[in-house]
Motif scaffolding. Structure first.
Motif, short mmCIF file in Angstrom:
data_model
loop_
_atom_site.label_atom_id
_atom_site.label_comp_id
_atom_site.label_asym_id
_atom_site.label_seq_id
_atom_site.Cartn_x
_atom_site.Cartn_y
_atom_site.Cartn_z
N ASN A 1 54.67 25.31 -60.73
CA ASN A 1 55.87 25.67 -59.97
C ASN A 1 56.62 24.46 -59.41
O ASN A 1 57.63 24.65 -58.75
CB ASN A 1 55.50 26.61 -58.82
CG ASN A 1 54.86 25.86 -57.66
OD1 ASN A 1 54.03 24.97 -57.88
ND2 ASN A 1 55.24 26.18 -56.45
N GLY B 1 60.02 28.85 -54.51
CA GLY B 1 58.63 28.47 -54.37
C GLY B 1 57.73 28.98 -55.48
O GLY B 1 56.55 28.64 -55.53
N ALA B 2 58.26 29.77 -56.38
CA ALA B 2 57.40 30.41 -57.38
C ALA B 2 58.07 30.39 -58.74
O ALA B 2 58.00 31.35 -59.50
CB ALA B 2 57.09 31.85 -56.95
N LEU C 1 62.98 31.79 -58.12
CA LEU C 1 62.36 31.82 -56.80
C LEU C 1 61.91 30.40 -56.45
O LEU C 1 61.02 29.85 -57.10
CB LEU C 1 61.17 32.77 -56.80
CG LEU C 1 61.46 34.19 -57.31
CD1 LEU C 1 60.19 35.03 -57.36
CD2 LEU C 1 62.51 34.88 -56.44
#
Lengths: 424, 424
Positions: free
Chosen positions: A101, A263-264, A261
């Motif tokens: 990530n 953080g992901a 996203l």
């Protein structure tokens, strides 16, 4: 007439008094606004909420080679993720490693590899005494922190409107064997939003480094993060390097963090020649493989580069009004008061401003005391020290328009107050 | 009577002829079975398929501190994931860093940190000349590969039924300043399934290393991976170390890969003192944070250590018959023919066998030529070289029972053939 430079002392004192009252009013509001980092807003994150539905318990989780993405394996990522990232970086998918990530982690790991294992068969960087890294500044604080963590000497390179000052870069790289690398954010640079000109990319690609193990860290973090309807295209550094047999120079990085996203998401790198050989070995040893389910999730949500471009239009719709607001506030307040200069970025995540020398820290402090947290003054320079104490990075993405408007009012008053303190 | 050691030459030749015919029959089946790695079966992976439904577009994705897991931040992982991993490792959650999908990567990164930054303020390992790492063998090939990648000298330590030969470990660690670490899989060791005795853990914890920067790499990969209804508990090495002010010794690792989705799980590490300070700094620089959505997904699916234990019962139900089959096949074929010895593991992922010296490579080759891929002979030893060429690691988890049965028949015939070749 707002030009501080044309005011007499009494006039300046009057201004200060009036601004102080205004500032105190703002303080009474008890705001708590964090504008310190280039973080997407929740509204932007929600644009990709449906990505989480792309893989569920009923999904076929096999990649295009028929491998179950939920199980072990695939040190370089699944083919379709490598292809998606290859399209973003405009390289062949065989040159891509699709990772986890964090592109920052891939950069950190790349530096770490060169520290302990060297590049192109040269001795490990850590065994070559003091080594130097070029840091175009203002630039991305986390890049500089990586170099600092590994004990390198950070050399500030001035930014021009076309990218790093290439005369300076060439002089340093082509003459000094201890110069091992340069950090580049080539499109919509952090924080100024500067786009490297074709000439800059060509000159970087044709460097003839004294150090055979010199590397260009090409963090194309904002490659599709346009704020205008007419995206800018930069020259492909890998193509330019390959043309002249300099394919060992660039290590390219990209990230979907500010697309899906934050953080992901997934990240990737691309390289050629010796680098590709060295990283492939390393990636086969350091892990059994990245999170392939999340890679599959991204491919199913975005499909291809066209899917990414369409998705980015939705981000632009949210971001563009925020950037316009910042620029308009600056114009309203300072069009006839040259205590501050700013860039009007066509993409990226920041507005960079330069104040009267010696006023950045004080402005950040005043903002903080009125509830608006900005990036620390100096953070955009090596070692966190801006020699002129003049640069501030404004990150308009996170707050909503109303908060941003208030924050900018506070910012503008703070700028004026700190400049008045300096002038008086 | 099947004991090769009690047969005359003619009898052995007869055996060989009969086995060759059998072997050729197997070859005709055109099998393609990979038993080279300890990979969960699809049936096991499916046990966690529903985890993918735990987070979807409608989910509240905030962690217990109210932070949106989908956005940036949280270098050490979300609090609830750190707590879950803390329960697994039996430590305080403040000592835990929750990471991405690979505990191996965290181990690699830890070694890498000590190489470039040293431990406990000592000079970087890479600057201390040749350094040594203790490798209890047979052991996990990927551990040894990490040490090899960083140019360390791998020292083979014999395994006993209670763990590494502690006399040897103490002699080496307490006298030689170039010995910097040891790889440990303390419960159901890879590949033998050996459980470290309390005495072993205590002696490890009370090492008085000549090197102040010696570290124990405690990879508790199979902490809850019991194959029997009465799980074995090992002594907590951190507690033992803290008692005697040796808290800088252990770096503990754990992984949910063989609990949920092997390639898309979460991993963690735990440490104290100087280590915790050093890793916290490193993790704050090397990434903006791990994939917190996947951490949240895991917490919502498993809840807590009780949830993990219940989930592991389902794995046991699938795995236990496979291990029984392997052991039964070995018993059937070799109970009265001592050309092979084996361990009967109470947990973990492997059955380790020791053949007549010099027969492992040939057995693996014979299996391969009949379509059964085993782990390379020697892989469980430093540098991939088993000095006796006798150890083979059987990984029964991936094939279904029918395939496994056939694979074991082929294995048993191959063992016999290779031993006969040796004896004749």
């Amino acid at each position: 007439m707002n030009n501080f430079f044309r005011m007499g002392k009494n006039e300046l004192l009057e201004q200060k008094e009036a601004l102080n009252l205004k500032y105190k009013e703002f303080q009474k509001l008890g705001l708590k606004l964090n504008m310190s980092r280039g973080v997407p807003s929740t509204e932007q994150i929600n644009l990709s909420a449906k990505m989480l539905d792309c893989i569920n318990s009923k999904s076929d989780c096999t990649d295009e080679n028929g491998k179950d993405c939920r199980n072990y394996g695939g040190a370089y990522g699944i083919p379709e993720a490598r292809r998606l990232l290859a399209q973003m970086m405009n390289v062949n998918e065989e040159n891509v490693i699709a990772g986890g990530n964090s592109s920052l982690q891939m950069m950190f790991d790349a530096v770490s590899m060169f520290m302990t294992h060297g590049a192109s068969g040269c001795p490990p960087w850590i065994k070559q005494g003091k080594i130097k890294f070029l840091c175009p500044a203002p630039g991305y604080d986390r890049h500089f922190k990586i170099s600092e963590y590994f004990g390198m000497e950070l050399i500030t390179v001035n930014m021009t409107e076309n990218g790093p000052d290439m005369d300076m870069v060439e002089n340093l790289v082509n003459s000094d064997p201890s110069v091992k690398g340069i950090w580049c954010v080539p499109k919509y640079s952090n924080p100024q939003g500067i786009v490297y000109s074709d000439e800059t990319v060509k000159r970087l690609a044709s460097l003839q480094p004294r150090a055979k193990d010199f590397r260009i860290f090409w963090d194309n973090a904002y490659s599709v993060h346009d704020l205008s309807a007419t995206p800018i295209e930069i020259l492909n550094i890998m193509d330019e390097c390959v043309k002249i047999h300099n394919e060992n120079l660039p290590i390219m990085f990209c990230s979907l963090s500010k697309i899906t996203l934050a953080g992901a998401a997934i990240a990737g790198m691309a390289c050629s020649g010796d680098n590709l050989r060295d990283f492939k070995l390393r990636y086969s040893i350091q892990s059994v493989g990245p999170d392939k389910v999340n890679q599959l999730r991204h491919v199913r949500f975005l499909n291809d580069i066209e899917g990414i471009r369409n998705h980015m239009k939705k981000h632009r719709k949210i971001l563009e009004p925020k950037f316009s607001l910042v620029i308009n506030k600056l114009k309203e307040n300072f069009s006839d008061n040259p205590v501050i200069k700013w860039q009007n970025p066509k993409g990226g995540y920041f507005v960079s401003v330069d104040l009267l020398d010696g006023c950045a820290k004080r402005t950040v402090e005043l903002c903080k005391n009125a509830g608006v947290i900005l990036t620390d003054a100096g953070a955009t320079y090596p070692y966190g020290v801006d020699p002129k104490d003049s640069n501030i990075r404004i990150a308009p993405s996170f707050p909503d328009l109303k908060e941003l408007s208030l924050a900018m009012d506070i910012f503008c008053v703070s700028v004026k107050l700190s400049c008045l303190e300096k002038l008086l």
